[in-house]
Design a protein around this motif. Structure first.
Motif, PDB file in Angstrom:
ATOM      1  N   ALA A 210      43.062  40.610  40.909  1.00  0.00           N
ATOM      2  CA  ALA A 210      43.862  40.462  39.696  1.00  0.00           C
ATOM      3  C   ALA A 210      42.981  40.054  38.520  1.00  0.00           C
ATOM      4  O   ALA A 210      41.955  39.391  38.684  1.00  0.00           O
ATOM      5  N   THR A 212      42.445  37.743  35.411  1.00  0.00           N
ATOM      6  CA  THR A 212      42.918  36.392  35.081  1.00  0.00           C
ATOM      7  C   THR A 212      42.324  35.852  33.785  1.00  0.00           C
ATOM      8  O   THR A 212      42.349  34.655  33.529  1.00  0.00           O
ATOM      9  N   GLN A 215      44.315  33.321  31.538  1.00  0.00           N
ATOM     10  CA  GLN A 215      44.803  32.070  32.113  1.00  0.00           C
ATOM     11  C   GLN A 215      44.414  30.883  31.216  1.00  0.00           C
ATOM     12  O   GLN A 215      43.510  30.990  30.371  1.00  0.00           O
ATOM     13  N   ASP A 405      45.433  37.960  26.058  1.00  0.00           N
ATOM     14  CA  ASP A 405      46.448  38.862  26.616  1.00  0.00           C
ATOM     15  C   ASP A 405      46.036  40.314  26.376  1.00  0.00           C
ATOM     16  O   ASP A 405      46.195  41.174  27.253  1.00  0.00           O
ATOM     17  N   GLY A 420      47.099  39.077  36.494  1.00  0.00           N
ATOM     18  CA  GLY A 420      47.662  38.037  37.357  1.00  0.00           C
ATOM     19  C   GLY A 420      48.761  37.256  36.673  1.00  0.00           C
ATOM     20  O   GLY A 420      48.820  37.176  35.437  1.00  0.00           O
ATOM     21  N   LYS A 421      49.627  36.702  37.468  1.00  0.00           N
ATOM     22  CA  LYS A 421      50.742  35.894  36.956  1.00  0.00           C
ATOM     23  C   LYS A 421      50.263  34.482  36.658  1.00  0.00           C
ATOM     24  O   LYS A 421      49.424  33.944  37.339  1.00  0.00           O
TER      25      LYS A 421
END
Length: 421
Positions: A210, A212, A215, A405, A420-421
């Motif tokens: 993913a 990231t 983050q 983002d 990734g979440k």
């Protein structure tokens, strides 16, 4: 007779393993090649029947010829191959059979001899395709004389806000002609990578499945870089520009992996006794003051015809304090081997660095470095992030989160990995 023959065969095999012989070729570049050469005399005391030939091909040429050799099934590859950690996974992903799994040779027994973060990019499943070599624990190299003139105590620089405040003191003292550091904004994103790693964030997660980069730890890193620019305490320059700046005394510090010690010492020999080292500042008080930038490893191509001798050399150079300290003394390559950090040389003051015990300061951070995964898509992500960082600094994005983002979406599109979440 059969029993005797078997016993003889085992004895010969044991003898061959204990005393490799023949010739091996090692591919490397620049200071790394010189460092490896510095280990040959002590290696030959143990293995007098092995001839080691180190070939300096240059960094890019080693990488390009490695890819070409693997694509050709191992044709013309050396016995020992130098590989940068952040490019290693390109080889494992594209050519999973090109390099030898070192675990059967003994790497598995050495796993705890190195920090966990050094194995992250060198392992695939239960296989280890390369041995950790040097590392790049991040520190601040600083001009002791310039700091003193500006009334800056490096011991009081604990956070990035403290670092910015020190930069303002330099501006005031020297009429904005001496900055506290140089950032490669628009040419690279190394500051972002160092600060993101410090905050436990990177382009990708450690499972390599993913993206990231958006983050919270990465957002904090990018925000910090913007604060440094907004405060007007940093200069901008590429690799050569950064060297020009510290040689001219127009910057008072350099944030880099510890291997940069040799870059400063050899390019500014006339500044001997005017430099020192302190740990990188934290995002907040009590936060981690450790990160890693750079570092290499040694791998053994599957096509090597003398793996026993190749492994003996790799093990001596990288898994013994003797080999690692020889390379530290020779070229300033920082050991990854934990046992090497206890060598008496580490606690010696270094003349160039104002007799400070800089290697102790540097290596004391090694165990605190968070793991990070470059993956096979490292260069794709790096190119995207370099542009996004520069655009954010110039005001194109409203916030670091918005910028990251966007970077995450672009990296996802380029790599096929989900955000990734």
């Amino acid at each position: 007779m059969k029993k005797a023959a078997v016993m003889l065969s085992l004895a010969l095999a044991s003898s061959a393993l204990a005393a490799p012989s023949g010739e091996i070729t090692v591919w490397s570049w620049d200071a790394a090649a010189k460092a490896l050469e510095s280990t040959i005399p002590s290696f030959n005391k143990k293995y007098p029947n092995v001839k080691v030939k180190v070939v300096d091909l240059g960094n890019q040429n080693v990488y390009d010829r490695g890819l070409a050799g693997c694509a050709a099934g191992g044709v013309d590859l050396p016995d020992v191959y130098t590989i940068e950690n952040n490019e290693a996974e390109v080889f494992w992903a594209r050519f999973p059979d090109c390099f030898t799994d070192l675990n059967p040779l003994g790497a598995d027994k050495l796993s705890k001899s190195f920090p966990a973060f050094k194995w992250t990019e060198l392992s695939v499943g239960n296989k280890r395709f390369a041995m950790p070599w040097d590392s790049g624990p991040v520190v601040v190299f600083y001009r002791t004389d310039l700091y003193k003139q500006a009334g800056i105590d490096p011991k009081k620089i604990v956070t990035w806000d403290d670092f910015i405040a020190a930069g303002k003191k330099l501006n005031a003292k020297f009429g904005n002609k001496v900055k506290i550091g140089t950032i490669s904004n628009g040419q690279d994103d190394e500051w972002f990578r160092m600060l993101a790693n410090q905050n436990g964030c990177f382009y990708f997660n450690n499972a390599a499945n993913a993206v990231t980069v958006n983050q919270p730890g990465c957002v904090t890193a990018l925000d910090t870089i913007k604060k440094l620019y907004d405060a007007k305490v940093v200069a901008t320059g590429d690799w050569g520009g950064q060297i020009t700046n510290f040689k001219a005394g127009t910057v008072a510090s350099a944030l880099y992996g510890a291997w940069y010690e040799g870059t400063i010492r050899t390019n500014a020999a006339n500044q001997k006794g005017k430099w020192g080292v302190y740990p990188m500042p934290a995002a907040k008080k009590g936060g981690p003051r450790a990160a890693n930038l750079g570092g290499s490893a040694l791998a053994i191509p599957s096509a090597s015809k003398n793996k026993e001798a190749a492994w003996a050399f790799v093990q001596h150079a990288l898994a013994t304090p003797e080999g690692q300290i020889a390379m530290l003394k020779s070229q300033g390559l920082v050991p990854s081997l934990l046992a090497a950090t206890k060598d008496p040389y580490i606690n010696q003051g270094q003349a160039y660095w104002s007799n400070q015990k800089i290697w102790k300061t540097i290596l004391d951070t090694l165990g605190d470095v968070p793991q990070a995964r470059g993956t096979q898509y490292f260069q794709d992500a790096r190119q995207i992030m370099t542009v996004v960082q520069a655009d954010f600094i110039s005001g194109r994005y409203k916030s670091a989160k918005e910028a990251l983002d966007d970077a995450a979406k672009k990296i996802s599109a380029a790599t096929g990995l989900p955000v990734g979440k």
